[in-house]
Design an enzyme around this catalytic site. Structure first.
Site, PDB file in Angstrom:
ATOM      1  N   CYS A   2     -97.341  -4.177 -62.062  1.00 54.74           N
ATOM      2  CA  CYS A   2     -98.745  -4.180 -62.460  1.00 54.74           C
ATOM      3  C   CYS A   2     -99.126  -5.471 -63.194  1.00 54.74           C
ATOM      4  O   CYS A   2     -98.315  -6.055 -63.897  1.00 54.74           O
ATOM      5  CB  CYS A   2     -99.026  -3.020 -63.396  1.00 54.74           C
ATOM      6  SG  CYS A   2     -98.582  -1.441 -62.706  1.00 54.74           S
ATOM      7  N   ARG A  27     -96.617 -10.599 -57.822  1.00 56.92           N
ATOM      8  CA  ARG A  27     -95.766  -9.684 -58.598  1.00 56.92           C
ATOM      9  C   ARG A  27     -95.575  -8.351 -57.906  1.00 56.92           C
ATOM     10  O   ARG A  27     -94.729  -7.563 -58.315  1.00 56.92           O
ATOM     11  CB  ARG A  27     -96.377  -9.453 -59.981  1.00 56.92           C
ATOM     12  CG  ARG A  27     -96.440 -10.716 -60.816  1.00 56.92           C
ATOM     13  CD  ARG A  27     -97.233 -10.477 -62.070  1.00 56.92           C
ATOM     14  NE  ARG A  27     -96.480  -9.666 -62.998  1.00 56.92           N
ATOM     15  CZ  ARG A  27     -95.860 -10.148 -64.068  1.00 56.92           C
ATOM     16  NH1 ARG A  27     -95.910 -11.426 -64.313  1.00 56.92           N
ATOM     17  NH2 ARG A  27     -95.208  -9.365 -64.872  1.00 56.92           N
ATOM     18  N   TRP A  72     -98.993  -1.129 -59.383  1.00 53.14           N
ATOM     19  CA  TRP A  72     -97.789  -0.824 -58.606  1.00 53.14           C
ATOM     20  C   TRP A  72     -97.464   0.617 -58.978  1.00 53.14           C
ATOM     21  O   TRP A  72     -97.072   0.890 -60.108  1.00 53.14           O
ATOM     22  CB  TRP A  72     -96.675  -1.786 -59.013  1.00 53.14           C
ATOM     23  CG  TRP A  72     -95.434  -1.714 -58.204  1.00 53.14           C
ATOM     24  CD1 TRP A  72     -95.215  -2.295 -56.982  1.00 53.14           C
ATOM     25  CD2 TRP A  72     -94.195  -1.068 -58.555  1.00 53.14           C
ATOM     26  NE1 TRP A  72     -93.931  -2.046 -56.560  1.00 53.14           N
ATOM     27  CE2 TRP A  72     -93.287  -1.290 -57.501  1.00 53.14           C
ATOM     28  CE3 TRP A  72     -93.775  -0.317 -59.658  1.00 53.14           C
ATOM     29  CZ2 TRP A  72     -91.988  -0.805 -57.517  1.00 53.14           C
ATOM     30  CZ3 TRP A  72     -92.477   0.177 -59.674  1.00 53.14           C
ATOM     31  CH2 TRP A  72     -91.598  -0.071 -58.613  1.00 53.14           C
ATOM     32  N   ASN A  98    -100.505  -1.521 -68.251  1.00 54.84           N
ATOM     33  CA  ASN A  98     -99.204  -1.741 -67.609  1.00 54.84           C
ATOM     34  C   ASN A  98     -98.171  -0.981 -68.416  1.00 54.84           C
ATOM     35  O   ASN A  98     -98.226  -1.006 -69.648  1.00 54.84           O
ATOM     36  CB  ASN A  98     -98.798  -3.221 -67.656  1.00 54.84           C
ATOM     37  CG  ASN A  98     -99.585  -4.072 -66.689  1.00 54.84           C
ATOM     38  OD1 ASN A  98    -100.382  -3.555 -65.918  1.00 54.84           O
ATOM     39  ND2 ASN A  98     -99.369  -5.366 -66.749  1.00 54.84           N
ATOM     40  N   GLY A  99     -97.209  -0.377 -67.729  1.00 58.75           N
ATOM     41  CA  GLY A  99     -96.138   0.315 -68.445  1.00 58.75           C
ATOM     42  C   GLY A  99     -96.133   1.792 -68.111  1.00 58.75           C
ATOM     43  O   GLY A  99     -96.771   2.230 -67.152  1.00 58.75           O
ATOM     44  N   GLU A 479     -75.172 -11.209 -52.932  1.00 59.99           N
ATOM     45  CA  GLU A 479     -76.520 -11.768 -53.060  1.00 59.99           C
ATOM     46  C   GLU A 479     -77.158 -11.949 -51.673  1.00 59.99           C
ATOM     47  O   GLU A 479     -78.328 -11.636 -51.472  1.00 59.99           O
ATOM     48  CB  GLU A 479     -76.462 -13.098 -53.820  1.00 59.99           C
ATOM     49  CG  GLU A 479     -77.738 -13.903 -53.840  1.00 59.99           C
ATOM     50  CD  GLU A 479     -78.963 -13.146 -54.372  1.00 59.99           C
ATOM     51  OE1 GLU A 479     -78.818 -12.074 -54.971  1.00 59.99           O
ATOM     52  OE2 GLU A 479     -80.081 -13.645 -54.137  1.00 59.99           O
ATOM     53  N   LYS A 483     -80.659 -10.304 -50.354  1.00 60.79           N
ATOM     54  CA  LYS A 483     -81.768 -11.127 -49.845  1.00 60.79           C
ATOM     55  C   LYS A 483     -82.212 -10.619 -48.486  1.00 60.79           C
ATOM     56  O   LYS A 483     -83.391 -10.456 -48.215  1.00 60.79           O
ATOM     57  CB  LYS A 483     -81.287 -12.578 -49.747  1.00 60.79           C
ATOM     58  CG  LYS A 483     -82.261 -13.630 -50.041  1.00 60.79           C
ATOM     59  CD  LYS A 483     -82.675 -13.828 -51.471  1.00 60.79           C
ATOM     60  CE  LYS A 483     -82.599 -12.702 -52.394  1.00 60.79           C
ATOM     61  NZ  LYS A 483     -82.813 -12.899 -53.760  1.00 60.79           N
ATOM     62  N   GLU A 486     -83.878  -6.975 -48.714  1.00 59.43           N
ATOM     63  CA  GLU A 486     -85.139  -6.788 -49.442  1.00 59.43           C
ATOM     64  C   GLU A 486     -86.344  -7.310 -48.680  1.00 59.43           C
ATOM     65  O   GLU A 486     -87.449  -6.819 -48.863  1.00 59.43           O
ATOM     66  CB  GLU A 486     -85.082  -7.384 -50.846  1.00 59.43           C
ATOM     67  CG  GLU A 486     -85.067  -8.879 -50.918  1.00 59.43           C
ATOM     68  CD  GLU A 486     -85.072  -9.392 -52.359  1.00 59.43           C
ATOM     69  OE1 GLU A 486     -85.799  -8.860 -53.198  1.00 59.43           O
ATOM     70  OE2 GLU A 486     -84.322 -10.342 -52.640  1.00 59.43           O
ATOM     71  N   HIS A 502     -60.737  -0.398 -45.753  1.00 59.77           N
ATOM     72  CA  HIS A 502     -60.450   0.823 -46.517  1.00 59.77           C
ATOM     73  C   HIS A 502     -61.568   1.847 -46.382  1.00 59.77           C
ATOM     74  O   HIS A 502     -61.810   2.631 -47.304  1.00 59.77           O
ATOM     75  CB  HIS A 502     -60.194   0.470 -47.989  1.00 59.77           C
ATOM     76  CG  HIS A 502     -58.978  -0.391 -48.172  1.00 59.77           C
ATOM     77  ND1 HIS A 502     -57.702   0.080 -48.015  1.00 59.77           N
ATOM     78  CD2 HIS A 502     -58.860  -1.719 -48.435  1.00 59.77           C
ATOM     79  CE1 HIS A 502     -56.838  -0.908 -48.209  1.00 59.77           C
ATOM     80  NE2 HIS A 502     -57.522  -2.012 -48.457  1.00 59.77           N
ATOM     81  N   LYS A 597     -92.218  -8.477 -58.371  1.00 55.38           N
ATOM     82  CA  LYS A 597     -91.507  -9.678 -58.811  1.00 55.38           C
ATOM     83  C   LYS A 597     -90.874  -9.485 -60.183  1.00 55.38           C
ATOM     84  O   LYS A 597     -89.761  -9.913 -60.441  1.00 55.38           O
ATOM     85  CB  LYS A 597     -92.492 -10.849 -58.843  1.00 55.38           C
ATOM     86  CG  LYS A 597     -91.861 -12.162 -59.249  1.00 55.38           C
ATOM     87  CD  LYS A 597     -90.887 -12.645 -58.199  1.00 55.38           C
ATOM     88  CE  LYS A 597     -90.148 -13.897 -58.602  1.00 55.38           C
ATOM     89  NZ  LYS A 597     -88.904 -14.039 -57.828  1.00 55.38           N
TER      90      LYS A 597
END
Ligand code: F6R
Length: 602
Positions: A2, A27, A72, A98-99, A479, A483, A486, A502, A597
């Site tokens: 947000c 974001r 969001w 926000n929150g 990583e 990438k 996502e 295994h 973000k």
């Protein structure tokens, strides 16, 4: 995640709000809205989807004071009713938030019987509570806001407007970021300086549990009991050109391309005129005083921690342990006698990491934040900060911040090692080695067409894929797979090559893409053995190798760099692989679904 914008005292309020929200688009959000007050008229406009859709609805919306929000979704679906701003029962008070308010259901039950709610958000309950105290109980606006703030528990950044008074925006924050932007004859509010950088580079921080009365010509900071607090302003070192895409189709590609420049900026930032590595002596001492380093981070930053572990351990002679912030916030393991917590965070705002930092501060554990954002919460609240100097990272998928994180930690490791007389640190010519890394990245970047062509066949339609590697290459595999998944939505796992047999090898079938990373001269042959095992079971293999271990048959070959720094250069082709795979699948590279973000909720 947000975003909040607000402006008081500028007749261009609608444009400022919309442009601010556009700057926060990166974001991640799923709906947006603005509230604008112009004389006796007020306008509340909301839209699900992109800011462009909101903007299209704002013809004729004029006024000098307003607030805006990108949402969001956390409580309730992304609908117009759930989009902010929200209004109180009578509509007089308007709030963006926000929150996450933890006790919103208790508040609803205890204080708001008979109130009517349009959506399911915690925010709507907060503004009804303020409205109740002001309109039903007769408190002044300020007293009503303060009373509500004493009751509300959780994380929040609030911007509140009383539609009967266009001269003020009331704001308050706890745990979620919020800044005041100082304009010429008007003032602003934003959750990220980037939102208002077109208007001003002068900002004022707000600390947790502070309330601010923002007018066109004054900003008054106080605590929840009304005690005034002095606050100086600061200049944000952001440049409008830093936050543009230039001629690039996507921010991610621009940011991948910026990596050699970032490496060189880091050299400048952490060396003196004689080319000697320089790190704040207080930070060096903090590492020297520690008997163990604990790295706390999330996602890509967590992977950067792994990629730096061996280098930090060997050069500082201090064991390094990694922790996932969201796990440690609730269950701190048994710590050593003299721990040092290092927080790695591009944004410096990740709520999970902050949660651990708050605990660390309570326990008196010294801390260092390695971040790209000066003045961010994790930077302010830790004892020390090292900056990444990477410039704003806008694409949701982190690229240049990851490589800058490893490079910044290399300067730390080298500086501490030298101060301790560690022989490996003395022999490690970091400035020279990092210049080679910059050149190696440049030559990888010149192979974009080759990488693109390899990716089309391999990843255009596949449902899943694997990255494998050993040692440092395993960390890069973690990583690389994050990438890829996502942004391309290909289900991808990064695996220690030797561990595959295994269990996970059962997933390899005809045509499964396996991307192998080979940089370590001791381990590469073992990984090649694992490549044979998956190829024998039908996997389509792509190899990325450093020259020192490369064979003619390898698909992508990179200049050899110092082993401590190989996670920096090895990750670059995997960033491009994720980028091209996403393009071939027709998806938005910069704004992947469901992601934000800066993750400011726990
Ligand atoms: C992935 C990505 C995330 C972040 C994570 C932590 O590309 O960017 O995994 O690394 O959300 O964010 P920061 O580094 O801001 O703490």
């Amino acid at each position: 995640m947000c975003g909040i914008v607000g402006v008081v005292g500028n007749t261009n309020a609608t444009d400022i709000l919309i442009q601010g929200l556009e700057k926060l688009e990166y974001r991640g959000y799923d709906s947006a809205g603005i509230f604008v007050l112009g004389g006796a008229e007020s306008h509340l406009v909301k839209a699900v989807g992109r800011i462009a859709e909101l903007s299209a609805k704002t013809a004729g919306v004029e006024g000098a004071t307003g607030i805006g929000h990108t949402r969001w979704a956390t409580h309730g679906k992304p609908t117009e009713d759930n989009a902010h701003p929200h209004r109180s029962e009578t509509g007089r008070f308007v709030l963006v938030h926000n929150g996450v308010i933890e006790n919103y259901l208790e508040i609803k039950e205890e204080y708001l019987a008979g109130h009517h709610f349009k959506g399911q958000t915690d925010t709507e309950i907060a503004v009804h509570l303020i409205g109740k105290f002001a309109e039903e109980d007769g408190l002044s606006v300020l007293e009503a806001f303060k009373k509500a703030l004493h009751i509300i528990r959780g994380s929040y950044a609030f911007a509140l407007i009383d539609s009967e008074n266009p001269d003020v925006i009331y704001v308050a924050k706890n745990k979620s970021p919020l800044l005041i932007g100082l304009g010429d004859g008007y003032n602003m509010v934003c959750s990220d300086a980037m939102a208002m950088i077109r208007e001003t580079n002068q900002y004022m921080e707000i600390h947790d549990q502070e309330l601010v009365i923002v007018k066109a010509d004054s900003v008054q900071v106080q605590d929840y009991d009304g005690n005034r607090r002095e606050r100086a302003s600061y200049t944000a070192e952001l440049d409008l050109s830093d936050i543009g895409k230039g001629t690039y189709p996507y921010y991610m590609l621009k940011e991948i391309d910026e990596q050699p420049t970032v490496m060189r900026k880091l050299i400048q930032a952490y060396t003196d005129e004689a080319g000697q590595v320089v790190v704040d002596p207080a930070i060096i001492k903090a590492v020297q005083d520690a008997d163990r380093i604990y790295i706390l981070a999330a996602g890509t930053s967590y992977h950067a921690g792994f990629a730096s572990k061996k280098m930090l351990e060997e050069l500082t002679d201090t064991p390094v342990e990694l922790g996932i912030s969201s796990e440690w916030g609730y269950g701190m393991p048994l710590l050593s006698q003299k721990p040092l917590f290092i927080f790695i965070s591009q944004s410096g705002e990740t709520a999970d990491s902050r949660q651990v930092l708050v605990k660390a501060n309570e326990m008196g554990i010294p801390s260092l934040t390695v971040t790209n954002v000066p003045g961010s919460t994790l930077s302010r609240e830790a004892n020390h900060t090292m900056l990444l100097h990477a410039g704003p990272e806008i694409a949701v998928a982190s690229t240049k911040a990851y490589t800058a994180q490893i490079a910044a930690l290399a300067f730390l490791a080298k500086a501490v090692g030298e101060a301790n007389g560690n022989a490996k640190a003395q022999a490690f010519d970091l400035v020279h080695e990092l210049s080679i890394v910059a050149q190696s990245i440049e030559s990888t970047l010149s192979e974009k067409e080759l990488i693109d062509s390899k990716v089309r066949d391999l990843l255009e339609t596949t449902r899943n894929a694997f990255y494998i590697g050993r040692g440092q290459d395993y960390y890069v595999a973690m990583e690389a797979s994050l990438k890829l998944k996502e942004i391309s939505y290909i289900q991808c796992e990064g695996f220690a090559a030797g561990e595959l047999k295994h269990g996970t090898i059962a997933l390899i079938e005809d045509g499964t893409p396996v991307l192998a990373l080979l940089s370590d001269s001791v381990l590469a042959n073992h990984t090649r053995g694992n490549i044979q095992e998956v190829a024998a079971r039908g996997a389509k293999v792509l190899t990325i190798a450093e020259e020192n271990v490369a064979k003619d048959t390898d698909d992508i070959v990179l200049t050899t760099v110092h082993p401590y720094l190989s996670p920096i250069s090895m990750v670059v082709p995997t960033q491009l692989i994720a980028y091209f795979a996403t393009l071939h699948r027709g998806l938005d590279v910069d704004k992947p679904r469901n992601l934000a973000k800066s993750v400011t909720v726990e």
